[in-house]
Design a protein around this motif. Structure first.
Motif, mmCIF file in Angstrom:
data_model
loop_
_atom_site.group_PDB
_atom_site.id
_atom_site.type_symbol
_atom_site.label_atom_id
_atom_site.label_comp_id
_atom_site.label_asym_id
_atom_site.label_seq_id
_atom_site.Cartn_x
_atom_site.Cartn_y
_atom_site.Cartn_z
ATOM 1 N N GLU A 69 14.620 7.524 1.881
ATOM 2 C CA GLU A 69 14.237 8.304 3.055
ATOM 3 C C GLU A 69 12.759 8.645 2.951
ATOM 4 N N PHE A 70 12.109 8.699 4.111
ATOM 5 C CA PHE A 70 10.677 8.937 4.198
ATOM 6 C C PHE A 70 10.451 10.062 5.196
ATOM 7 N N ASN A 71 9.487 10.943 4.925
ATOM 8 C CA ASN A 71 9.288 12.111 5.783
ATOM 9 C C ASN A 71 8.475 11.809 7.040
ATOM 10 N N ALA A 72 8.865 10.787 7.729
ATOM 11 C CA ALA A 72 8.258 10.459 9.026
ATOM 12 C C ALA A 72 9.320 9.792 9.882
ATOM 13 N N ARG A 73 9.347 10.147 11.129
ATOM 14 C CA ARG A 73 10.326 9.549 12.043
ATOM 15 C C ARG A 73 9.877 8.163 12.484
ATOM 16 N N VAL A 74 8.576 7.987 12.585
ATOM 17 C CA VAL A 74 8.021 6.692 13.001
ATOM 18 C C VAL A 74 7.294 6.105 11.793
ATOM 19 N N ALA A 75 7.938 5.155 11.151
ATOM 20 C CA ALA A 75 7.383 4.538 9.948
ATOM 21 C C ALA A 75 8.011 3.161 9.778
ATOM 22 N N THR A 76 7.533 2.443 8.793
ATOM 23 C CA THR A 76 8.149 1.146 8.476
ATOM 24 C C THR A 76 8.562 1.149 7.008
ATOM 25 N N PHE A 77 9.718 0.573 6.758
ATOM 26 C CA PHE A 77 10.198 0.352 5.404
ATOM 27 C C PHE A 77 10.107 -1.131 5.103
ATOM 28 N N THR A 78 9.718 -1.460 3.863
ATOM 29 C CA THR A 78 9.709 -2.839 3.403
ATOM 30 C C THR A 78 10.400 -2.889 2.049
ATOM 31 N N SER A 94 17.889 4.443 10.224
ATOM 32 C CA SER A 94 18.224 5.485 11.190
ATOM 33 C C SER A 94 17.216 6.612 11.039
ATOM 34 N N ALA A 95 17.036 7.389 12.107
ATOM 35 C CA ALA A 95 16.053 8.467 12.099
ATOM 36 C C ALA A 95 16.708 9.786 12.498
ATOM 37 N N THR A 96 16.201 10.863 11.887
ATOM 38 C CA THR A 96 16.573 12.211 12.290
ATOM 39 C C THR A 96 15.329 12.832 12.911
ATOM 40 N N ASP A 97 15.320 14.142 13.055
ATOM 41 C CA ASP A 97 14.159 14.808 13.653
ATOM 42 C C ASP A 97 12.877 14.607 12.859
ATOM 43 N N SER A 98 13.000 14.548 11.520
ATOM 44 C CA SER A 98 11.785 14.504 10.716
ATOM 45 C C SER A 98 11.765 13.420 9.637
ATOM 46 N N THR A 99 12.824 12.627 9.521
ATOM 47 C CA THR A 99 12.841 11.603 8.475
ATOM 48 C C THR A 99 13.376 10.279 9.001
ATOM 49 N N LEU A 100 12.993 9.224 8.307
ATOM 50 C CA LEU A 100 13.516 7.888 8.563
ATOM 51 C C LEU A 100 14.268 7.458 7.304
ATOM 52 N N LYS A 101 15.481 6.952 7.503
ATOM 53 C CA LYS A 101 16.313 6.511 6.386
ATOM 54 C C LYS A 101 16.478 5.005 6.453
ATOM 55 N N SER A 102 16.413 4.362 5.288
ATOM 56 C CA SER A 102 16.639 2.931 5.191
ATOM 57 C C SER A 102 17.681 2.690 4.102
ATOM 58 N N ALA A 122 7.433 2.633 2.064
ATOM 59 C CA ALA A 122 7.472 3.290 3.368
ATOM 60 C C ALA A 122 6.031 3.586 3.776
ATOM 61 N N LYS A 123 5.730 3.356 5.045
ATOM 62 C CA LYS A 123 4.354 3.520 5.510
ATOM 63 C C LYS A 123 4.353 4.095 6.914
ATOM 64 N N ASP A 124 3.440 5.044 7.137
ATOM 65 C CA ASP A 124 3.180 5.559 8.488
ATOM 66 C C ASP A 124 1.688 5.838 8.623
ATOM 67 N N LYS A 126 0.004 8.502 8.156
ATOM 68 C CA LYS A 126 -0.539 9.408 7.134
ATOM 69 C C LYS A 126 -0.758 8.713 5.797
ATOM 70 N N GLY A 127 -0.045 7.607 5.577
ATOM 71 C CA GLY A 127 -0.173 6.916 4.309
ATOM 72 C C GLY A 127 1.086 6.150 3.956
ATOM 73 N N SER A 128 1.203 5.800 2.688
ATOM 74 C CA SER A 128 2.370 5.041 2.256
ATOM 75 C C SER A 128 2.808 5.489 0.867
ATOM 76 N N VAL A 129 4.072 5.202 0.573
ATOM 77 C CA VAL A 129 4.660 5.489 -0.730
ATOM 78 C C VAL A 129 5.436 4.244 -1.134
ATOM 79 N N GLU A 130 5.289 3.836 -2.411
ATOM 80 C CA GLU A 130 6.011 2.665 -2.893
ATOM 81 C C GLU A 130 6.718 3.028 -4.193
ATOM 82 N N LEU A 131 7.935 2.551 -4.324
ATOM 83 C CA LEU A 131 8.719 2.801 -5.520
ATOM 84 C C LEU A 131 9.236 1.484 -6.056
ATOM 85 N N THR A 132 9.178 1.305 -7.372
ATOM 86 C CA THR A 132 9.732 0.127 -8.039
ATOM 87 C C THR A 132 10.996 0.538 -8.772
#
Length: 141
Positions: A69-78, A94-102, A122-124, A126-132
């Motif tokens: 999950e990412f703290n943006a409703r409009v974002a992209t997951f890869t 899927s999206a809620t009011d404040s997060t996007l879930k993949s 996850a990227k929007d 404001k920036g991006s976060v990547e996890l391995t």
């Protein structure tokens, strides 16, 4: 007339029963190692934050679901496979009011012998976060 109403009511109840049963079957069919959510916790609307939930061990021919999950409703997951005998067979978002879930479902192939590595990014605006994440061979059997 009463007989046809009773029959119609019986058909409606049976249809409802079967439609509910199939939803329960879908939940029950998930591997016990699967996750469909994670706890993103508190976050600032001006920063980027991602949570991840997933198994650390898998067996050959196993199908496991991982969640991010990412703290943006409009974002992209890869989701990207870096190494290992695995494949992505499904991704749902899927999206809620404040997060996007993949939710990504991985198939660990018959020749899976451990050390599968994949990334989720996850990227929007404001920036991006990547996890391995590394998944090792489950040797508990």
């Amino acid at each position: 007339m009463k007989k046809s109403i009773k029959l119609l009511l019986l058909v409606a109840i049976a249809t409802f029963q079967f439609s509910c049963s199939s939803d329960d079957d879908n939940e029950a069919s998930l591997n016990q190692k699967s996750f469909t959510s994670c706890d993103i916790g508190d976050f600032s609307p001006t920063s980027t934050k991602m949570c991840f939930n997933g198994a650390d061990f898998a067996l050959p021919n196993e199908t496991i679901t991982f969640a991010a999950e990412f703290n943006a409703r409009v974002a992209t997951f890869t989701w990207t496979i870096e190494s290992g005998s695995i494949e992505i067979i499904n991704i749902e978002e899927s999206a809620t009011d404040s997060t996007l879930k993949s939710i990504a479902t991985f198939k660990f192939n018959s020749d899976f012998n451990g050390d599968a590595v994949f990334k989720v990014k996850a990227k929007d605006s404001k920036g991006s976060v990547e996890l391995t994440h590394v998944v090792a061979l489950d040797e508990t059997n």
